[in-house]
Structure formats: structure tokens, C-alpha cells
Design a protein around this motif. Structure first.
Motif, mmCIF file in Angstrom:
data_model
loop_
_atom_site.group_PDB
_atom_site.id
_atom_site.type_symbol
_atom_site.label_atom_id
_atom_site.label_comp_id
_atom_site.label_asym_id
_atom_site.label_seq_id
_atom_site.Cartn_x
_atom_site.Cartn_y
_atom_site.Cartn_z
ATOM 1 N N GLN A 1 0.821 -1.218 0.000
ATOM 2 C CA GLN A 1 0.000 0.000 0.000
ATOM 3 C C GLN A 1 0.852 1.264 0.000
ATOM 4 O O GLN A 1 0.314 2.377 0.010
ATOM 5 C CB GLN A 1 -0.927 -0.003 1.215
ATOM 6 C CG GLN A 1 -2.016 -1.064 1.161
ATOM 7 C CD GLN A 1 -2.687 -1.309 2.512
ATOM 8 O OE1 GLN A 1 -2.357 -0.649 3.516
ATOM 9 N NE2 GLN A 1 -3.613 -2.245 2.550
ATOM 10 N N GLY A 2 2.151 1.118 -0.023
ATOM 11 C CA GLY A 2 3.047 2.271 -0.037
ATOM 12 C C GLY A 2 3.148 2.971 1.299
ATOM 13 O O GLY A 2 3.537 4.142 1.363
ATOM 14 N N LYS A 3 2.850 2.256 2.388
ATOM 15 C CA LYS A 3 2.897 2.859 3.719
ATOM 16 C C LYS A 3 4.198 2.564 4.461
ATOM 17 O O LYS A 3 4.453 3.176 5.494
ATOM 18 C CB LYS A 3 1.708 2.365 4.551
ATOM 19 C CG LYS A 3 0.345 2.791 4.006
ATOM 20 C CD LYS A 3 -0.788 2.241 4.875
ATOM 21 C CE LYS A 3 -2.145 2.678 4.336
ATOM 22 N NZ LYS A 3 -3.261 2.134 5.167
ATOM 23 N N ALA A 4 4.974 1.609 3.957
ATOM 24 C CA ALA A 4 6.185 1.185 4.659
ATOM 25 C C ALA A 4 7.368 1.167 3.700
ATOM 26 O O ALA A 4 7.237 0.811 2.532
ATOM 27 C CB ALA A 4 5.989 -0.196 5.273
ATOM 28 N N ALA A 5 8.529 1.549 4.230
ATOM 29 C CA ALA A 5 9.740 1.558 3.414
ATOM 30 C C ALA A 5 10.374 0.177 3.328
ATOM 31 O O ALA A 5 11.052 -0.136 2.338
ATOM 32 C CB ALA A 5 10.750 2.543 3.992
ATOM 33 N N MET A 6 10.185 -0.652 4.360
ATOM 34 C CA MET A 6 10.831 -1.964 4.420
ATOM 35 C C MET A 6 9.923 -2.967 5.132
ATOM 36 O O MET A 6 9.002 -2.593 5.847
ATOM 37 C CB MET A 6 12.149 -1.874 5.222
ATOM 38 C CG MET A 6 13.233 -1.009 4.639
ATOM 39 S SD MET A 6 14.677 -0.825 5.763
ATOM 40 C CE MET A 6 14.113 0.490 6.867
ATOM 41 N N PHE A 7 10.214 -4.251 4.923
ATOM 42 C CA PHE A 7 9.734 -5.310 5.799
ATOM 43 C C PHE A 7 10.768 -6.427 5.754
ATOM 44 O O PHE A 7 11.569 -6.521 4.815
ATOM 45 C CB PHE A 7 8.331 -5.807 5.430
ATOM 46 C CG PHE A 7 8.238 -6.611 4.156
ATOM 47 C CD1 PHE A 7 8.269 -7.997 4.176
ATOM 48 C CD2 PHE A 7 8.102 -5.974 2.930
ATOM 49 C CE1 PHE A 7 8.172 -8.738 3.006
ATOM 50 C CE2 PHE A 7 8.001 -6.703 1.748
ATOM 51 C CZ PHE A 7 8.031 -8.096 1.784
ATOM 52 N N ILE A 8 10.771 -7.267 6.789
ATOM 53 C CA ILE A 8 11.770 -8.330 6.919
ATOM 54 C C ILE A 8 11.049 -9.667 6.923
ATOM 55 O O ILE A 8 10.194 -9.916 7.778
ATOM 56 C CB ILE A 8 12.599 -8.155 8.205
ATOM 57 C CG1 ILE A 8 13.252 -6.772 8.244
ATOM 58 C CG2 ILE A 8 13.668 -9.250 8.299
ATOM 59 C CD1 ILE A 8 13.931 -6.450 9.575
ATOM 60 N N GLU A 9 11.394 -10.510 5.954
ATOM 61 C CA GLU A 9 10.720 -11.800 5.823
ATOM 62 C C GLU A 9 11.635 -12.743 5.047
ATOM 63 O O GLU A 9 12.718 -12.362 4.604
ATOM 64 C CB GLU A 9 9.369 -11.633 5.116
ATOM 65 C CG GLU A 9 8.375 -12.744 5.424
ATOM 66 C CD GLU A 9 6.968 -12.422 4.933
ATOM 67 O OE1 GLU A 9 6.246 -13.383 4.619
ATOM 68 O OE2 GLU A 9 6.596 -11.237 4.855
ATOM 69 N N GLY A 10 11.191 -13.982 4.868
ATOM 70 C CA GLY A 10 11.985 -14.964 4.152
ATOM 71 C C GLY A 10 11.826 -14.863 2.648
ATOM 72 O O GLY A 10 11.061 -14.043 2.121
#
Length: 452
Positions: free
Chosen positions: A288-297
């Protein structure tokens, strides 16, 4: 494609004895039950002459292309095997793992099911809930020999192989939207200080620095702490602590790793309400363009390729957590496993076993492995797929992970009780809990589960 094979080979060789968490982790879908009929055409074993009914549990409940491909594969199996009736139950991963533990404890295992390498496999073997698959593999040497080196290590107990790997999974990758970094003049973090600076700048500009969805309580452990803590403690310390062999989770280095993770929460790296959404929710915030990053596999690649708006997908790139000052672990590494694969119950007659072998081969044979790669999923199997069959993001992940070493995933090396203590402790930690007290709870749970 040669590059993909070489990179995947490097991954498996490095994983060695380390192992197993997971994988497909789509959540939020309803449990589904389906009964269908299905026949027997592979050479895994003699085809059962009579009608056979098999119960089959899996976690393919999402809407991504890989899930659709697996469901299509199952449909084809049912068409090809009219003498086998499948009673299928599909569950999101969190509910699935809980139900599988319950079934194992009650000696009511499904005939065929997905199992995770490492701790889960060892516990199922200890409970005499699974049957070895050596004779199936030995009956198809070309198939068996096409798996990459060490692929079966973490499905093996006392020289018996209890599962067939269908995926190869780095569990901790930082996905980032480069347009945000360009817009605010932020450098992609290579040091801990640079990561903190990025968090502060994004937060000041009303952008979620790192979207987090820990509703299932596994993500902070598998996708963040497993890699972050290894940066601080080093791999040898963790393996010793997991075995209670001269190291404890109350040791200063582990408490320090908890402090680093809590520091991210304190400076506002994660959005409010991170316990109320799961990994799908964190991906949605990112899309949604609300976050610059996320951490996942690495599994998130499949979801992004399927669901991300074009502008988000085109701007998405991947890196790893930055180095920790003075840490004992290797900076150029990430946590990783050979993930889930089909296994069979120990409680079945020969006719059922023959039918179960047919299904296991359909789910993990050469065509299934090729299907996975074509749908942007890493596998520990020699597959030759044209480059135009995979997405640019998948190719970038391959290029990155081929340069990395792998460290253990916590829930693959710890007992179930130890994993639960870490998962629950990290939620408490991210909400402001005392790192020392949380470490003490983890140590007590691990020691008790090992009888030490």
C-alpha cells in the motif's frame, strides 16, 4: 539458469546441519476440506489394486501463483489416480503446526502431510509418528541423486530420511522500496547506525520504517532474531545454548542481542499494532506504499510478484540486516533452512503406504521441483529453467543469497517448548519487557525441555 543452480548449490552446502523453519506462511485463509478420487502411474511402488483412502494435510491456502500451482498439481494427481481417494484438509501454517502437534500426541496423524526439517522432524520421529522414506528414494535413484548436497540432512534421524525437501529458504531478508530511500536521501543500511538513521528519517516523514506482522508470534523470531542474534552471539554459541552444552540463554551475548532488537522497537521502527497483523498484513502495508521496508523470508518473493502494484514491485529490492558492532557472528550471512516437505504417517498398511508414496512423489518429484522454481521459489534440487520464466526480483534474491553464508533458524534448532518461549518472549520484549527477565524465561524453558 546456470547461475541459479550454482547459487542454490552454494546455499545447501552452507546449511549443512543447520535447519528448518519455514516456509510457506500464508495465513488468514479459512480451513478447507475436500474429498476427491485419484490412480497410480509412477514407479514409486506397486500400485495398490484395491481402492485406498488417504488423508492429506497441507498449508497451501493463499492466493499466490505457487499455491495455485500446487493445488493444480493435486487436482492432476486426483485425475491420474482413480483408485486413491484423498481426504484433503488445508490450513494456514500457524493453525496447521498446532493441529499437527495435537494429532501426533493423540496418535491420530494424517496419512500424508507437510513436515518441517529439523526440530519438528526429530520430535515426530521421537514420537514414532512418521515412517522413513528411504525405500521410496532408493527406488528412484535418478530423482534421489538430483537433490543438491546435504538436502536431506535435517530430515534425517539415525540414517533414516523422513521428509522430502521442496524448498530452500533464507528466512531473513530485508525487502525495501528504493523510491522511499531516494525520495528522502536515505542510504540502504550497511551498519547498525545507518539502520537507526533510516528509521528516524522515515518515521519523521510519516513512513513506517519496517512493517511488522507478528500475530502468529513466529515472525520476529524466525525472520529477525535468528539472523540478528547470530550477528551478536555467533553460530557456535547458539548451537551450544540450544543443546545446553556449555552455553545458556542468560549469557550476556544473548541478552545483548535482545537489547538490539528492542532498540528498534523503542526508536519506532515498527508500526503500532504489530501483534494484530500477520506476515500477510505486513506485506499489505508495504504494497500500500505505507512502509519503506519489511523483513521476511524468500517465500515473500512469490507473494510480491503476484500481489504488488507494478510501481511497488519495480522499486522493490532486497538486502540483509546490517552488521552489529563487535559482534561474534559473520556479517555476510543470514538465517536459512531447507524447509517443508511431504512426510507420511507411521500408522498405515502396505496398500496405504504404496498410495502415500505416489502422492509424496507427485508433490516432490522433478516436475514439482521445476514448477516451484518457475513460480519464484528456491529449491534444493537440480532444475534447469529458462531465465525468462522467473521474475527479476527472484533473480535478485538468487544473486544475493548466493553470496551469503547461512546461520541457524531458532525454531529449527530449538525444542518446541524452547521455540514457544522465544516467540512469546519476543512479543513481550517488543512491547517493552525486560531483556534479562525474558532471557531467564527462555533459558528455563529450553533447559526443562531437554531435562537439564
Amino acid at each position: 539458469m546456470k547461475k541459479i543452480l550454482m547459487l542454490t548449490l552454494l546455499l545447501v552446502i552452507v546449511i549443512g546441519a543447520v535447519t528448518a523453519c519455514g516456509s510457506n506462511n500464508k495465513s488468514g485463509s479459512e480451513t478447507g476440506t475436500n474429498t476427491a478420487t485419484a490412480s497410480n502411474t509412477s514407479n514409486a511402488s506397486e500400485a495398490p489394486a484395491e481402492k485406498v483412502k488417504l488423508s492429506f494435510w497441507h498449508t497451501w491456502t493463499g492466493d499466490d501463483n505457487l499455491t495455485k500451482a500446487y493445488l493444480k498439481l493435486i487436482d492432476q494427481f486426483q485425475e491420474d489416480h482413480p483408485n486413491i481417494t484423498l481426504d484433503i484438509q488445508a490450513m494456514p501454517q500457524d493453525a496447521y503446526k498446532t493441529r499437527l502437534k495435537t494429532a501426533a500426541a493423540a496418535n491420530e496423524m494424517p496419512d500424508v502431510f507437510l513436515a518441517w526439517a529439523g526440530a519438528m522432524t526429530k520430535e515426530l520421529v521421537a514420537g514414532k509418528a512418521v515412517r522413513p522414506l528411504n525405500d521410496l528414494l532408493d527406488s528412484k535413484p535418478e530423482w534421489k541423486n538430483s537433490f543438491l548436497a546435504n538436502s536431506f540432512n535435517d530430515f534425517t534421524v539415525d540414517n533414516q530420511i523422513y521428509g522430502i525437501p521442496t524448498e530452500l529458504t533464507p528466512t531473513s531478508l530485508v525487502y525495501y522500496n528504493k523510491s522511499f530511500f531516494d525520495q528522502y536521501g536515505v542510504k540502504v543500511p550497511q551498519t547498525w547506525d545507518e539502520l537507526k538513521q533510516a528509521v528516524e528519517i522515515f518515521k519523521k516523514n510519516n513512513v513506517i520504517p519496517i512493517a511488522l506482522g507478528d500475530k502468529g508470534s513466529w515472525l520476529a523470531q524466525s525472520c529477525i532474531l535468528s539472523a540478528l542474534a547470530d550477528r551478536v552471539t555467533g553460530t557456535e554459541w547458539f548451537l551450544n545454548a540450544a543443546a545446553q552444552n556449555g552455553a545458556k540463554f542468560t549469557d550476556p551475548e544473548f541478552v545483548k542481542s535482545l537489547t538490539y532488537l528492542q532498540e528498534l522497537a523503542k526508536i519506532g521502527a515498527f508500526q503500532d499494532g504489530f501483534i494484530s497483523i500477520d506476515n500477510v498484513g505486513q506485506e499489505q502495508l508495504y504494497n500500500q506504499g505505507k512502509a519503506a521496508m519489511f523483513i521476511e523470508g524468500a517465500w515473500a518473493v512469490t507473494n510480491l510478484v503476484t500481489q504488488s502494484p507494478k510501481d511497488i514491485l519495480d522499486a522493490t529490492h532486497v538486502t540483509i540486516l546490517p552488521a552489529i558492532p563487535g559482534g561474534k557472528g559473520k556479517a555476510n550471512s543470514t538465517s536459512g533452512v531447507v524447509g517443508a516437505g511431504p512426510a507420511i504417517s507411521s500408522n498405515m498398511d502396505e496398500a496405504k503406504k504404496a498410495a502415500a508414496y505416489e502422492l509424496v512423489y507427485a508433490l516432490s518429484g522433478p516436475e514439482a521441483q521445476k514448477m516451484s522454481v518457475e513460480n519464484n521459489k528456491l529449491v534444493s534440487y537440480k532444475v534447469d529453467v529458462p531465465a525468462d520464466k522467473v521474475s527479476p526480483l527472484f533473480a535478485e534474491v538468487n544473486q544475493l543469497v548466493g553470496t551469503l553464508e547461512f546461520s541457524p533458524v531458532y525454531d529449527a534448532a530449538l525444542t518446541s517448548a524452547g521455540t514457544d518461549a522465544v516467540n512469546n518472549g519476543l512479543q513481550e520484549l517488543l512491547l517493552g519487557g525486560d531483556p534479562q527477565k525474558i532471557a531467564e524465561k527462555i533459558q528455563a524453558a529450553v533447559a526443562k525441555s531437554l531435562g537439564k
